[in-house]
Motif scaffolding. Structure first.
Motif, PDB file in Angstrom:
ATOM      1  N   ASP A  46       0.807  -1.197  -0.078  1.00 51.14           N
ATOM      2  CA  ASP A  46      -0.120   0.002  -0.110  1.00 51.14           C
ATOM      3  C   ASP A  46       0.839   1.299   0.058  1.00 51.14           C
ATOM      4  OD1 ASP A  46       0.847  -0.531   2.459  1.00 51.14           O
ATOM      5  OD2 ASP A  46      -0.782   0.061   3.543  1.00 51.14           O
ATOM      6  N   CYS A  47       2.181   1.121   0.117  1.00 48.91           N
ATOM      7  CA  CYS A  47       3.077   2.476  -0.028  1.00 48.91           C
ATOM      8  C   CYS A  47       3.370   2.583  -1.604  1.00 48.91           C
ATOM      9  CB  CYS A  47       4.264   1.950   0.709  1.00 48.91           C
ATOM     10  SG  CYS A  47       5.728   3.430   0.469  1.00 48.91           S
ATOM     11  N   HIS A  48       3.108   3.775  -1.993  1.00 46.23           N
ATOM     12  CA  HIS A  48       3.343   4.027  -3.619  1.00 46.23           C
ATOM     13  C   HIS A  48       4.255   5.353  -3.717  1.00 46.23           C
ATOM     14  CE1 HIS A  48       0.345   1.221  -4.696  1.00 46.23           C
ATOM     15  NE2 HIS A  48      -0.338   1.619  -3.575  1.00 46.23           N
ATOM     16  N   ALA A  49       5.045   5.786  -2.767  1.00 48.56           N
ATOM     17  CA  ALA A  49       5.893   6.896  -2.855  1.00 48.56           C
ATOM     18  C   ALA A  49       6.905   6.874  -1.698  1.00 48.56           C
ATOM     19  CB  ALA A  49       5.104   8.205  -2.665  1.00 48.56           C
ATOM     20  N   ARG A  76       8.088  -0.708 -18.779  1.00 50.67           N
ATOM     21  CA  ARG A  76       9.230   0.293 -19.622  1.00 50.67           C
ATOM     22  C   ARG A  76       9.178   1.787 -18.654  1.00 50.67           C
ATOM     23  NH1 ARG A  76       7.798   1.572 -25.479  1.00 50.67           N
ATOM     24  NH2 ARG A  76       9.766   2.591 -25.467  1.00 50.67           N
ATOM     25  N   TYR A  77       8.061   2.012 -17.933  1.00 45.43           N
ATOM     26  CA  TYR A  77       8.503   3.440 -17.278  1.00 45.43           C
ATOM     27  C   TYR A  77       7.814   3.298 -15.892  1.00 45.43           C
ATOM     28  CZ  TYR A  77       8.782   4.961 -22.304  1.00 45.43           C
ATOM     29  OH  TYR A  77       9.436   5.467 -23.526  1.00 45.43           O
ATOM     30  N   VAL A  78       8.036   4.297 -15.094  1.00 46.66           N
ATOM     31  CA  VAL A  78       7.444   4.705 -13.760  1.00 46.66           C
ATOM     32  C   VAL A  78       7.001   5.989 -13.937  1.00 46.66           C
ATOM     33  CG1 VAL A  78       7.707   5.145 -11.329  1.00 46.66           C
ATOM     34  CG2 VAL A  78       9.216   3.179 -12.507  1.00 46.66           C
ATOM     35  N   ARG A  79       5.514   6.120 -13.596  1.00 52.13           N
ATOM     36  CA  ARG A  79       4.525   7.443 -13.779  1.00 52.13           C
ATOM     37  C   ARG A  79       4.492   7.774 -12.588  1.00 52.13           C
ATOM     38  NH1 ARG A  79      -0.905   8.969 -16.762  1.00 52.13           N
ATOM     39  NH2 ARG A  79      -1.741  10.248 -15.211  1.00 52.13           N
ATOM     40  N   SER A  80       4.932   9.116 -12.355  1.00 48.87           N
ATOM     41  CA  SER A  80       4.638   9.846 -10.981  1.00 48.87           C
ATOM     42  C   SER A  80       3.498  10.941 -10.904  1.00 48.87           C
ATOM     43  CB  SER A  80       5.944  10.682 -10.721  1.00 48.87           C
ATOM     44  OG  SER A  80       6.423  11.275 -11.669  1.00 48.87           O
ATOM     45  N   ASP A  81       2.804  11.201 -10.489  1.00 55.00           N
ATOM     46  CA  ASP A  81       1.478  12.089 -10.427  1.00 55.00           C
ATOM     47  C   ASP A  81       1.460  12.664  -9.030  1.00 55.00           C
ATOM     48  OD1 ASP A  81      -0.307  11.681 -12.675  1.00 55.00           O
ATOM     49  OD2 ASP A  81       0.321   9.491 -12.149  1.00 55.00           O
ATOM     50  N   LYS A  82       1.086  13.802  -9.046  1.00 55.80           N
ATOM     51  CA  LYS A  82       1.178  14.539  -7.714  1.00 55.80           C
ATOM     52  C   LYS A  82      -0.362  14.682  -7.322  1.00 55.80           C
ATOM     53  CE  LYS A  82       3.387  18.421  -5.446  1.00 55.80           C
ATOM     54  NZ  LYS A  82       4.402  19.673  -5.439  1.00 55.80           N
ATOM     55  N   GLN A  83      -0.726  14.190  -6.370  1.00 55.26           N
ATOM     56  CA  GLN A  83      -2.120  14.429  -6.004  1.00 55.26           C
ATOM     57  C   GLN A  83      -2.615  15.524  -5.345  1.00 55.26           C
ATOM     58  OE1 GLN A  83      -3.804  11.038  -6.409  1.00 55.26           O
ATOM     59  NE2 GLN A  83      -1.777  11.144  -7.568  1.00 55.26           N
ATOM     60  N   PRO A  84      -4.023  15.732  -5.573  1.00 56.25           N
ATOM     61  CA  PRO A  84      -4.471  17.211  -4.901  1.00 56.25           C
ATOM     62  C   PRO A  84      -4.014  17.733  -3.502  1.00 56.25           C
ATOM     63  CG  PRO A  84      -6.258  15.915  -5.924  1.00 56.25           C
ATOM     64  CD  PRO A  84      -5.033  14.948  -5.965  1.00 56.25           C
ATOM     65  N   ASP A  85      -3.559  16.593  -2.551  1.00 54.29           N
ATOM     66  CA  ASP A  85      -3.106  16.867  -1.302  1.00 54.29           C
ATOM     67  C   ASP A  85      -1.673  17.027  -1.262  1.00 54.29           C
ATOM     68  OD1 ASP A  85      -2.190  14.231  -1.598  1.00 54.29           O
ATOM     69  OD2 ASP A  85      -3.292  13.529   0.113  1.00 54.29           O
ATOM     70  N   GLY A  86      -0.877  17.132  -2.610  1.00 47.68           N
ATOM     71  CA  GLY A  86       0.233  17.298  -2.525  1.00 47.68           C
ATOM     72  C   GLY A  86       1.225  16.259  -2.588  1.00 47.68           C
ATOM     73  N   SER A  87       0.490  14.938  -2.063  1.00 43.56           N
ATOM     74  CA  SER A  87       1.183  13.660  -1.904  1.00 43.56           C
ATOM     75  C   SER A  87       1.805  13.235  -3.278  1.00 43.56           C
ATOM     76  CB  SER A  87       0.516  12.520  -1.210  1.00 43.56           C
ATOM     77  OG  SER A  87      -0.573  12.255  -1.778  1.00 43.56           O
ATOM     78  N   LEU A  88       2.645  12.064  -3.574  1.00 44.36           N
ATOM     79  CA  LEU A  88       2.998  11.721  -4.797  1.00 44.36           C
ATOM     80  C   LEU A  88       2.497  10.261  -4.939  1.00 44.36           C
ATOM     81  CD1 LEU A  88       6.695  12.813  -4.621  1.00 44.36           C
ATOM     82  CD2 LEU A  88       5.027  13.880  -5.783  1.00 44.36           C
ATOM     83  N   GLY A 103       0.219  20.392 -14.312  1.00 43.11           N
ATOM     84  CA  GLY A 103      -0.010  19.043 -13.670  1.00 43.11           C
ATOM     85  C   GLY A 103       0.349  17.906 -14.316  1.00 43.11           C
ATOM     86  N   GLN A 104       1.061  17.722 -15.293  1.00 41.36           N
ATOM     87  CA  GLN A 104       1.145  16.686 -16.189  1.00 41.36           C
ATOM     88  C   GLN A 104       1.930  15.685 -15.340  1.00 41.36           C
ATOM     89  OE1 GLN A 104       3.124  17.911 -19.805  1.00 41.36           O
ATOM     90  NE2 GLN A 104       1.225  18.778 -20.486  1.00 41.36           N
ATOM     91  N   PRO A 105       1.838  14.542 -15.455  1.00 36.36           N
ATOM     92  CA  PRO A 105       2.645  13.571 -14.919  1.00 36.36           C
ATOM     93  C   PRO A 105       4.230  13.216 -15.484  1.00 36.36           C
ATOM     94  CG  PRO A 105       1.106  12.303 -16.655  1.00 36.36           C
ATOM     95  CD  PRO A 105       0.747  13.856 -16.400  1.00 36.36           C
TER      96      PRO A 105
END
Length: 274
Positions: A46-49, A76-88, A103-105
């Protein structure tokens, strides 16, 4: 039979008079014992960042990086998204999709994670064709003194590693990093794959190590987790500028903690300077 760890001999092989005395001496009990809790717990499913809140390019959460690599091996890739609460949020993917707007990944090639470069800085130094222009010691054994390898002690020490190293020769272990698997010793699909108990380790030191250190355990650190070898009692590695640099009042000395079996690097701290 050779041992698969770096166990200091019962007698120091260094001449302390050969190395200049720093102006600011490090304390007897290293502050490196105050490690981040991220070194003592493997991230669960359950840990994603990174648990220090940093991007993967800047994080010191080595265990999360290794877990992320294992999750991403078939992608091939790892995608990183910034959530509305600022978490990754980091997720494996095979294609790049960047919609217009803010706010592109961000995308990182999985191949860039294979090295986990900071883990293997010491092994890279040792396999270099020429010795580094500094002094390096593992425990109480000197590997390099002012740009010269200390033989035959250094050869014998490195040959006893679980993943042996030959000085100045290409490291077969580093060459095969893209196929090296981490955490084969625990279940990454669990919510808590491995968490070390928060208890002193001094009384649980291997008796063989206690004898080698003449019962002086003031420098022993709590167990931490190596992504390759599992829970280990780390060994201290000291690097110091050459004697000439100390005489110029520009010397620096550092202490780092490494895995005693594979020399994976965990953390470094400046301990003295001139």
């Amino acid at each position: 039979m050779p041992q698969d760890s770096l166990t200091p001999p019962a007698r120091a092989l260094d001449d302390p008079d050969e190395e200049p005395t720093p102006i600011a001496k490090s304390p007897r009990r290293s502050r490196l014992a105050n490690l981040s809790p991220t070194f003592c717990s493997v991230p669960g499913i359950d840990c994603h960042a990174p648990r220090d809140g940093q991007w993967i390019e800047r994080t010191s959460d080595i265990l999360f990086l290794a877990v992320l690599l294992e999750r991403s091996r078939s992608h091939r890739y790892v995608r990183s998204d910034k959530q509305p609460d600022g978490s990754l949020l980091y997720t494996p993917c095979d294609t790049i999709n960047t919609p217009p707007g803010k706010g592109q990944p961000r995308y990182t090639r999985t191949s860039r994670l294979y090295g986990l470069d900071n883990l293997w800085r010491l092994r890279k130094l040792i396999q270099a064709p020429k010795p580094p222009c500094k002094s390096i010691s593992i425990g109480i054994q000197t590997l390099c003194r002012d740009g010269e390898w200390v033989a035959p002690v250094v050869e014998l020490t490195l040959a006893h590693l679980r993943h042996p190293i030959r000085i100045g020769q290409p490291d077969a272990f580093l060459a095969a990093l893209s196929t090296q698997r981490y955490f084969t010793w625990c279940d990454l699909q669990s919510t808590t794959p491995c968490t070390l108990p928060d208890i002193p380790i001094i009384e649980k030191i291997n008796p063989r190590l206690r004898t080698a250190w003449h019962d002086d355990v003031s420098h022993v650190h709590p167990q931490i987790i190596c992504p390759l070898c599992g829970p280990v009692t780390p060994i201290k590695v000291r690097t110091s500028a050459p004697a000439e640099i100390w005489r110029m009042s520009c010397g620096r000395a550092y202490e780092a903690l490494h895995c005693p079996h594979c020399l994976a690097h965990f953390t470094t701290q400046l301990t003295s300077m001139s």
